[in-house]
Design a protein around this motif. Sequence first.
Motif, PDB file in Angstrom:
ATOM      1  N   VAL A 220       0.849  -1.246   0.011  1.00  0.00           N
ATOM      2  CA  VAL A 220      -0.148   0.170   0.115  1.00  0.00           C
ATOM      3  C   VAL A 220       0.853   1.200  -0.134  1.00  0.00           C
ATOM      4  O   VAL A 220       0.499   2.326  -0.815  1.00  0.00           O
ATOM      5  CB  VAL A 220      -0.903  -0.036   1.132  1.00  0.00           C
ATOM      6  CG1 VAL A 220      -1.858   1.182   1.202  1.00  0.00           C
ATOM      7  CG2 VAL A 220      -1.778  -1.212   1.022  1.00  0.00           C
ATOM      8  N   VAL A 221       2.085   1.105   0.618  1.00  0.00           N
ATOM      9  CA  VAL A 221       2.865   2.174   0.771  1.00  0.00           C
ATOM     10  C   VAL A 221       3.303   3.093  -0.575  1.00  0.00           C
ATOM     11  O   VAL A 221       3.229   4.466  -0.750  1.00  0.00           O
ATOM     12  CB  VAL A 221       3.833   1.843   1.782  1.00  0.00           C
ATOM     13  CG1 VAL A 221       4.785   3.225   1.865  1.00  0.00           C
ATOM     14  CG2 VAL A 221       3.720   1.776   3.204  1.00  0.00           C
ATOM     15  N   SER A 222       4.067   1.850  -1.204  1.00  0.00           N
ATOM     16  CA  SER A 222       4.576   2.502  -2.635  1.00  0.00           C
ATOM     17  C   SER A 222       3.378   2.906  -3.685  1.00  0.00           C
ATOM     18  O   SER A 222       3.654   3.597  -4.332  1.00  0.00           O
ATOM     19  CB  SER A 222       5.293   1.409  -3.054  1.00  0.00           C
ATOM     20  OG  SER A 222       4.720   0.365  -3.357  1.00  0.00           O
ATOM     21  N   GLN A 223       2.325   2.304  -3.550  1.00  0.00           N
ATOM     22  CA  GLN A 223       1.164   2.464  -4.338  1.00  0.00           C
ATOM     23  C   GLN A 223       0.792   3.895  -4.198  1.00  0.00           C
ATOM     24  O   GLN A 223       0.497   4.730  -5.058  1.00  0.00           O
ATOM     25  CB  GLN A 223       0.104   1.594  -4.164  1.00  0.00           C
ATOM     26  CG  GLN A 223       0.495   0.280  -4.883  1.00  0.00           C
ATOM     27  CD  GLN A 223      -0.480  -1.103  -4.804  1.00  0.00           C
ATOM     28  OE1 GLN A 223      -1.761  -0.703  -4.235  1.00  0.00           O
ATOM     29  NE2 GLN A 223       0.028  -2.302  -4.875  1.00  0.00           N
ATOM     30  N   LEU A 224       0.527   4.115  -2.707  1.00  0.00           N
ATOM     31  CA  LEU A 224       0.030   5.609  -2.288  1.00  0.00           C
ATOM     32  C   LEU A 224       1.076   6.654  -2.763  1.00  0.00           C
ATOM     33  O   LEU A 224       0.660   7.870  -3.272  1.00  0.00           O
ATOM     34  CB  LEU A 224      -0.466   5.493  -0.847  1.00  0.00           C
ATOM     35  CG  LEU A 224      -1.633   4.801  -0.234  1.00  0.00           C
ATOM     36  CD1 LEU A 224      -1.880   5.091   0.939  1.00  0.00           C
ATOM     37  CD2 LEU A 224      -2.852   5.281  -1.219  1.00  0.00           C
ATOM     38  N   ALA A 225       2.192   6.225  -2.371  1.00  0.00           N
ATOM     39  CA  ALA A 225       3.223   7.292  -2.996  1.00  0.00           C
ATOM     40  C   ALA A 225       3.370   7.657  -4.272  1.00  0.00           C
ATOM     41  O   ALA A 225       3.895   8.540  -4.436  1.00  0.00           O
ATOM     42  CB  ALA A 225       4.627   6.553  -2.175  1.00  0.00           C
ATOM     43  N   LEU A 226       2.965   6.783  -5.180  1.00  0.00           N
ATOM     44  CA  LEU A 226       3.104   6.918  -6.605  1.00  0.00           C
ATOM     45  C   LEU A 226       1.914   7.835  -6.996  1.00  0.00           C
ATOM     46  O   LEU A 226       1.648   8.646  -7.742  1.00  0.00           O
ATOM     47  CB  LEU A 226       3.502   5.710  -7.383  1.00  0.00           C
ATOM     48  CG  LEU A 226       3.485   5.911  -8.912  1.00  0.00           C
ATOM     49  CD1 LEU A 226       4.551   7.180  -9.250  1.00  0.00           C
ATOM     50  CD2 LEU A 226       3.603   4.581  -9.669  1.00  0.00           C
ATOM     51  N   ALA A 227       0.672   7.076  -6.761  1.00  0.00           N
ATOM     52  CA  ALA A 227      -0.511   7.667  -7.169  1.00  0.00           C
ATOM     53  C   ALA A 227      -0.890   8.875  -6.694  1.00  0.00           C
ATOM     54  O   ALA A 227      -1.538  10.021  -7.293  1.00  0.00           O
ATOM     55  CB  ALA A 227      -1.707   6.507  -6.820  1.00  0.00           C
ATOM     56  N   VAL A 228      -0.854   9.446  -5.433  1.00  0.00           N
ATOM     57  CA  VAL A 228      -1.113  10.805  -4.774  1.00  0.00           C
ATOM     58  C   VAL A 228      -0.500  11.926  -5.485  1.00  0.00           C
ATOM     59  O   VAL A 228      -1.046  12.877  -5.904  1.00  0.00           O
ATOM     60  CB  VAL A 228      -0.934  10.330  -3.360  1.00  0.00           C
ATOM     61  CG1 VAL A 228      -1.038  11.829  -2.523  1.00  0.00           C
ATOM     62  CG2 VAL A 228      -1.852   9.719  -2.715  1.00  0.00           C
ATOM     63  N   PRO A 229       0.857  11.813  -5.596  1.00  0.00           N
ATOM     64  CA  PRO A 229       1.580  12.584  -6.232  1.00  0.00           C
ATOM     65  C   PRO A 229       1.104  12.920  -7.685  1.00  0.00           C
ATOM     66  O   PRO A 229       1.088  13.993  -8.189  1.00  0.00           O
ATOM     67  CB  PRO A 229       3.061  12.256  -6.220  1.00  0.00           C
ATOM     68  CG  PRO A 229       3.170  11.304  -5.049  1.00  0.00           C
ATOM     69  CD  PRO A 229       1.844  10.674  -4.662  1.00  0.00           C
ATOM     70  N   MET A 230       0.614  11.665  -8.459  1.00  0.00           N
ATOM     71  CA  MET A 230       0.401  12.095  -9.708  1.00  0.00           C
ATOM     72  C   MET A 230      -0.984  12.602 -10.037  1.00  0.00           C
ATOM     73  O   MET A 230      -1.004  13.517 -10.654  1.00  0.00           O
ATOM     74  CB  MET A 230       0.063  10.551 -10.338  1.00  0.00           C
ATOM     75  CG  MET A 230       1.276   9.885 -10.824  1.00  0.00           C
ATOM     76  SD  MET A 230       0.948   7.981 -11.474  1.00  0.00           S
ATOM     77  CE  MET A 230       0.225   8.609 -13.000  1.00  0.00           C
ATOM     78  N   CYS A 231      -1.816  12.580  -8.779  1.00  0.00           N
ATOM     79  CA  CYS A 231      -3.117  13.357  -8.833  1.00  0.00           C
ATOM     80  C   CYS A 231      -3.075  14.652  -8.247  1.00  0.00           C
ATOM     81  O   CYS A 231      -3.584  15.553  -9.154  1.00  0.00           O
ATOM     82  CB  CYS A 231      -4.190  12.571  -7.738  1.00  0.00           C
ATOM     83  SG  CYS A 231      -4.447  10.913  -7.810  1.00  0.00           S
ATOM     84  N   LEU A 232      -1.896  15.108  -7.423  1.00  0.00           N
ATOM     85  CA  LEU A 232      -1.524  16.259  -7.284  1.00  0.00           C
ATOM     86  C   LEU A 232      -0.992  16.955  -8.416  1.00  0.00           C
ATOM     87  O   LEU A 232      -1.217  18.260  -8.652  1.00  0.00           O
ATOM     88  CB  LEU A 232      -0.590  16.316  -6.061  1.00  0.00           C
ATOM     89  CG  LEU A 232      -1.301  16.032  -4.750  1.00  0.00           C
ATOM     90  CD1 LEU A 232      -0.390  15.928  -3.570  1.00  0.00           C
ATOM     91  CD2 LEU A 232      -2.412  16.838  -4.385  1.00  0.00           C
ATOM     92  N   LEU A 233       0.046  16.393  -9.245  1.00  0.00           N
ATOM     93  CA  LEU A 233       0.642  16.932 -10.269  1.00  0.00           C
ATOM     94  C   LEU A 233      -0.487  17.131 -11.590  1.00  0.00           C
ATOM     95  O   LEU A 233      -0.161  18.110 -12.222  1.00  0.00           O
ATOM     96  CB  LEU A 233       1.855  15.878 -10.633  1.00  0.00           C
ATOM     97  CG  LEU A 233       3.039  16.104  -9.690  1.00  0.00           C
ATOM     98  CD1 LEU A 233       3.895  14.940 -10.142  1.00  0.00           C
ATOM     99  CD2 LEU A 233       3.536  17.288  -9.632  1.00  0.00           C
TER     100      LEU A 233
END
Length: 259
Positions: A220-233
């Motif tokens: 879950v950690v790495s998935q959130l770490a990639l998905a959340v910045p993509m949404c913000l960007l």
Amino acid sequence: MSDPEDELAGTEQPFVAHLVELRDRLIKAMIAVGVVASVLFFWPGPGALYDVLAAPLIAHLPKNATLIATSVISPFLVPLKILLMTAFLIALPVVLYQAWAFVAPGLYSHEKKLVLPLVVSSTILFFAGVAFCYFFVFGQVFKFIQSFAPKSITAAPDIEAYLSFVLTMFIAFGLAFEVPIVVVVLARLGMVTIEKLKAFRGYFIVIAFVIAAVITPPDVVSQLALAVPMCLLYEVGIWAAQIFIRHTRAPEETAATAK
């Protein structure tokens, strides 16, 4: 006859001249990478570079645990690959400058206003993605994984497998941080409107989490770490596209808007 208002009129070069210039630019880029690689070879050295790359994993391995090499030549080839990768990244500004110097003479002034900021910003964003992955994501991912490891298992990752994992994560996060560039380019080329980008926001969130689930390890950690910045960007890209479109219009587009 050439258009008297064409600012590129009279600057055409023979095809052979373009090939010669391209060769010279490539040679200069390769020399820059070679010089950086030579310096890194003597200081801090290939082994030290790999130690830096492996530091986030080593910090979360059991006491006295180390990485292993399952191939005879791995202790030589893997640090050498790290050396070349690091040299290319450090010399990347020079490489990109050579690419810019090659294409710039054939661009109009409004096109230069479009291309140069994209080249610079895409480079910065890629480095930001790699840095975010190394300094934040790796530590959280390795800590999370080791917390699930049974005490009866002694972790001893292979150095080639670790290099492959690191490169995959670096590329994934580096490209993920390019989302604003993709959004800006699509909007500037007129392929999508700002309104459509805003309406697509909900779908992009789903796509971001799907991409993160496919590319990153199954935690879950790495998935959130990639998905959340993509949404913000993605939101940053929408904001940047509105500004970018206003400042990179061709003269005829500006005149048409003013009418």
